[in-house]
Design a protein around this motif. Structure first.
Motif, mmCIF file in Angstrom:
data_model
loop_
_atom_site.group_PDB
_atom_site.id
_atom_site.type_symbol
_atom_site.label_atom_id
_atom_site.label_comp_id
_atom_site.label_asym_id
_atom_site.label_seq_id
_atom_site.Cartn_x
_atom_site.Cartn_y
_atom_site.Cartn_z
ATOM 1 N N LYS A 6 0.803 -1.228 0.000
ATOM 2 C CA LYS A 6 0.000 0.000 0.000
ATOM 3 C C LYS A 6 0.833 1.274 0.000
ATOM 4 N N ALA A 25 -2.719 4.783 0.513
ATOM 5 C CA ALA A 25 -3.594 3.830 -0.176
ATOM 6 C C ALA A 25 -4.130 2.802 0.811
ATOM 7 N N SER A 28 -3.352 -2.404 -2.681
ATOM 8 C CA SER A 28 -2.135 -2.450 -3.498
ATOM 9 C C SER A 28 -2.090 -1.322 -4.519
ATOM 10 N N ILE A 29 -0.919 -0.724 -4.672
ATOM 11 C CA ILE A 29 -0.700 0.295 -5.699
ATOM 12 C C ILE A 29 -0.308 -0.414 -6.977
ATOM 13 N N SER A 45 -4.581 2.695 -7.238
ATOM 14 C CA SER A 45 -4.562 1.481 -6.427
ATOM 15 C C SER A 45 -5.896 0.746 -6.533
#
Length: 70
Positions: A6, A25, A28-29, A45
């Motif tokens: 993140k 975020a 997950s980016i 994300s």
């Protein structure tokens, strides 16, 4: 680099050490890109947001809802 933890990170190419860490975020980016002048960094994300950060100090400038499936 964008990560499943993140965060997005900038790395020093000479020392291979992390220079900056961008957080915020909730998932997950998956994409990271810079503005033409290099002053802003945008991440997208899986939480459905695009986030724009100031590269010089890491502050989050804004978060924009997007469709992560598009």
């Amino acid at each position: 680099t964008g990560s499943s933890d993140k965060t997005a990170a900038l790395w020093d190419p000479h020392t291979c050490l992390r220079h900056s860490l961008f957080q915020g975020a909730m998932s997950s980016i998956v994409n990271v890109t810079f503005s033409k002048n290099g002053e802003l960094l945008m991440t997208t994300s899986l939480d459905g947001y695009a986030r724009i950060y100031n590269v010089s100090d890491g502050t989050l400038k804004c978060a924009i809802r997007h469709d992560p499936q598009a």
